[in-house]
Design an enzyme around this catalytic site. Structure first.
Site, mmCIF file in Angstrom:
data_model
loop_
_atom_site.group_PDB
_atom_site.id
_atom_site.type_symbol
_atom_site.label_atom_id
_atom_site.label_comp_id
_atom_site.label_asym_id
_atom_site.label_seq_id
_atom_site.Cartn_x
_atom_site.Cartn_y
_atom_site.Cartn_z
ATOM 1 N N SER A 38 0.831 -1.213 0.000
ATOM 2 C CA SER A 38 0.000 0.000 0.000
ATOM 3 C C SER A 38 0.861 1.256 0.000
ATOM 4 O O SER A 38 1.737 1.408 0.851
ATOM 5 C CB SER A 38 -0.859 0.071 1.275
ATOM 6 O OG SER A 38 -1.822 -0.916 1.259
ATOM 7 N N HIS A 82 -3.504 0.434 -4.510
ATOM 8 C CA HIS A 82 -3.016 -0.759 -5.208
ATOM 9 C C HIS A 82 -3.504 -0.703 -6.655
ATOM 10 O O HIS A 82 -4.683 -0.526 -6.899
ATOM 11 C CB HIS A 82 -3.585 -2.036 -4.567
ATOM 12 C CG HIS A 82 -2.975 -2.367 -3.248
ATOM 13 N ND1 HIS A 82 -1.986 -3.290 -3.108
ATOM 14 C CD2 HIS A 82 -3.216 -1.882 -2.013
ATOM 15 C CE1 HIS A 82 -1.632 -3.372 -1.828
ATOM 16 N NE2 HIS A 82 -2.368 -2.526 -1.145
ATOM 17 N N HIS A 118 -5.606 -9.488 -0.466
ATOM 18 C CA HIS A 118 -5.582 -9.577 0.998
ATOM 19 C C HIS A 118 -6.636 -10.553 1.495
ATOM 20 O O HIS A 118 -7.721 -10.656 0.923
ATOM 21 C CB HIS A 118 -5.853 -8.197 1.602
ATOM 22 C CG HIS A 118 -4.825 -7.177 1.262
ATOM 23 N ND1 HIS A 118 -4.938 -6.348 0.172
ATOM 24 C CD2 HIS A 118 -3.648 -6.862 1.857
ATOM 25 C CE1 HIS A 118 -3.878 -5.554 0.117
ATOM 26 N NE2 HIS A 118 -3.089 -5.845 1.123
ATOM 27 N N TYR A 126 -8.293 -10.088 4.140
ATOM 28 C CA TYR A 126 -9.439 -9.325 4.665
ATOM 29 C C TYR A 126 -10.444 -8.956 3.565
ATOM 30 O O TYR A 126 -11.555 -8.547 3.848
ATOM 31 C CB TYR A 126 -8.997 -8.059 5.434
ATOM 32 C CG TYR A 126 -8.214 -7.053 4.637
ATOM 33 C CD1 TYR A 126 -8.796 -6.276 3.650
ATOM 34 C CD2 TYR A 126 -6.854 -6.874 4.884
ATOM 35 C CE1 TYR A 126 -8.075 -5.357 2.929
ATOM 36 C CE2 TYR A 126 -6.115 -5.958 4.165
ATOM 37 C CZ TYR A 126 -6.735 -5.202 3.191
ATOM 38 O OH TYR A 126 -6.006 -4.303 2.462
ATOM 39 N N GLU A 127 -10.042 -9.145 2.299
ATOM 40 C CA GLU A 127 -11.001 -8.937 1.205
ATOM 41 C C GLU A 127 -11.848 -10.192 0.990
ATOM 42 O O GLU A 127 -12.716 -10.203 0.119
ATOM 43 C CB GLU A 127 -10.254 -8.607 -0.090
ATOM 44 C CG GLU A 127 -9.513 -7.283 -0.040
ATOM 45 C CD GLU A 127 -8.629 -7.081 -1.260
ATOM 46 O OE1 GLU A 127 -9.153 -6.604 -2.280
ATOM 47 O OE2 GLU A 127 -7.433 -7.423 -1.197
ATOM 48 N N ALA A 184 2.937 -1.856 3.997
ATOM 49 C CA ALA A 184 2.755 -0.791 4.978
ATOM 50 C C ALA A 184 2.482 -1.484 6.303
ATOM 51 O O ALA A 184 1.786 -2.499 6.337
ATOM 52 C CB ALA A 184 1.565 0.066 4.578
ATOM 53 N N MET A 209 -1.227 -6.567 7.557
ATOM 54 C CA MET A 209 -2.319 -7.475 7.176
ATOM 55 C C MET A 209 -2.006 -8.242 5.888
ATOM 56 O O MET A 209 -2.911 -8.587 5.135
ATOM 57 C CB MET A 209 -3.613 -6.669 6.979
ATOM 58 C CG MET A 209 -3.987 -5.784 8.148
ATOM 59 S SD MET A 209 -5.431 -4.782 7.748
ATOM 60 C CE MET A 209 -5.426 -3.623 9.134
ATOM 61 N N SER A 210 -0.730 -8.495 5.625
ATOM 62 C CA SER A 210 -0.388 -9.158 4.347
ATOM 63 C C SER A 210 0.892 -9.961 4.509
ATOM 64 O O SER A 210 1.280 -10.305 5.622
ATOM 65 C CB SER A 210 -0.203 -8.090 3.260
ATOM 66 O OG SER A 210 0.929 -7.284 3.541
ATOM 67 N N ASN A 227 2.706 4.330 10.585
ATOM 68 C CA ASN A 227 2.048 4.911 11.778
ATOM 69 C C ASN A 227 2.540 4.174 13.017
ATOM 70 O O ASN A 227 3.041 3.057 12.916
ATOM 71 C CB ASN A 227 0.519 4.740 11.654
ATOM 72 C CG ASN A 227 0.126 3.285 11.411
ATOM 73 O OD1 ASN A 227 0.167 2.802 10.268
ATOM 74 N ND2 ASN A 227 -0.195 2.576 12.461
ATOM 75 N N HIS A 249 -6.622 4.847 7.029
ATOM 76 C CA HIS A 249 -5.976 4.271 5.838
ATOM 77 C C HIS A 249 -5.367 5.352 4.927
ATOM 78 O O HIS A 249 -4.301 5.148 4.344
ATOM 79 C CB HIS A 249 -6.967 3.407 5.049
ATOM 80 C CG HIS A 249 -6.366 2.770 3.823
ATOM 81 N ND1 HIS A 249 -5.353 1.824 3.879
ATOM 82 C CD2 HIS A 249 -6.607 2.958 2.503
ATOM 83 C CE1 HIS A 249 -5.011 1.461 2.655
ATOM 84 N NE2 HIS A 249 -5.753 2.135 1.798
HETATM 85 N N1 HPA Z 1 -1.886 -2.248 11.755
HETATM 86 C C1 HPA Z 1 -2.093 -3.174 10.794
HETATM 87 N N2 HPA Z 1 -1.816 -2.967 9.517
HETATM 88 C C2 HPA Z 1 -1.304 -1.774 9.174
HETATM 89 C C3 HPA Z 1 -1.050 -0.763 10.128
HETATM 90 C C4 HPA Z 1 -1.363 -1.022 11.483
HETATM 91 O O1 HPA Z 1 -1.172 -0.193 12.395
HETATM 92 N N3 HPA Z 1 -0.536 0.286 9.442
HETATM 93 C C5 HPA Z 1 -0.458 -0.074 8.142
HETATM 94 N N4 HPA Z 1 -0.916 -1.322 7.962
#
Ligand code: HPA
Length: 279
Positions: free
Chosen positions: A38, A69, A91, A93-94, A121, A218-219, A242, A254
């Site tokens: 991402s 993406h 992903h 989560y999709e 990310a 998450m990947s 972050n 996001h």
């Molecule tokens: N948590 C999970 N996935 C992420 C985060 C996070 O803080 N930042 C970017 N992808």
């Protein structure tokens, strides 16, 4: 999971997808396949002599569902070397299975790639990490509790892969050397892969810290497990976009993740290009 579903994302399906890609892109001898995370899509613009195929035209691939993406497989030159680039990933989560999330790795392997470079990310769990930091992935925690190798063993893949070094130590060193050469500082740490799509609670982040995670995302984990089963070498960088939840009072968003990824993009692109040129 049905046997039918397994066949759609197994080695035979990967060969069919690879044939379709080869016909469009004329792949020769890629030194690496690169997965863009991402907000890290700018690396695709550094590829010269690029040929692209949209995911929609590759059997078994899906249109990407996430902002930031692109959804295309690119073949071209980076740092003077032939690479395959996966701009966009699937992903879990999709709603994709771990097998579907990792399917592009089987395809790039069928196209001749023996080194996988992944990027993502991630939230910084280690308290000293700052947004914009880049972290070499030294190891991972599979907290998705799914494994892309569940089901019939695929031809050419190890049934019980050794996971003592899925992130190739030599390539971690090469990444560090490449960063140093262009004056970029890299962090190094453990990536925890969770299913998402919720970000974590502060209590979950404290748990991750105690489990030994330095970053959370998450990947990536399904992809690297399949790479290990195929005997590929793997390396990766997490862009810390972050502080993970609860480390500061700021809520997570996001759009911010994509924006910080884009800002760290120049250093990220420089490191990956220098790395590829050394492969
Ligand atoms: N948590 C999970 N996935 C992420 C985060 C996070 O803080 N930042 C970017 N992808």
């Amino acid at each position: 999971m049905t046997t039918e579903h397994q066949e759609e994302v197994g080695t035979a399906a990967a060969r069919r997808a690879a044939d379709a890609v080869r016909e469009r892109l004329g792949v020769h001898a890629p030194v690496a396949a690169i997965v863009l995370g991402s907000g890290l899509g700018a690396l695709a613009d550094r590829v010269t002599q690029a040929n692209r195929v949209p995911y929609a035209d590759i059997p078994g691939f899906h249109a990407p569902g996430v902002v930031g993406h692109r959804g295309e497989l690119i073949r071209g030159l980076l740092g003077g070397r032939e690479v395959l680039m996966l701009a966009g990933r699937f992903h879990m989560y999709e709603g994709h299975s771990a097998q579907a999330a990792a399917f592009p790795v089987r395809v790039v392997h069928a196209l001749g790639a023996r080194t996988l470079f992944v990027s993502n990310a991630a939230g910084g769990v280690r308290r000293t990490f700052k947004p914009g930091d880049l972290m070499v992935i030294a190891d991972h925690l599979n907290l998705m509790f799914r494994n892309p190798l569940i089901g019939a063993a695929q031809p050419g893949e190890t049934r019980f892969p050794d996971m003592s070094a899925p992130w190739t130590p030599r390539l971690q060193g090469l990444l560090e050397e490449s960063a140093k050469a262009i004056g970029v500082t890299l962090q190094r740490g453990v990536y925890a892969g969770l299913l998402g799509p919720t970000y974590e609670t502060p209590a979950e982040v404290r748990m991750l810290e105690r489990l030994g995670a330095d970053a959370v995302g998450m990947s990536t984990v399904p992809e690297v497990i399949v790479a290990a089963a195929l005997g590929m070498q793997a390396a990766g960088i997490s862009c810390i976009t972050n502080h993970a939840a609860g480390i500061t009072a700021a809520p997570l968003d996001h759009a911010e993740v994509v924006e910080v990824g884009a800002r760290a993009g120049a250093a990220f692109c420089g490191v990956v290009e220098a790395f590829v040129s050394r492969l």
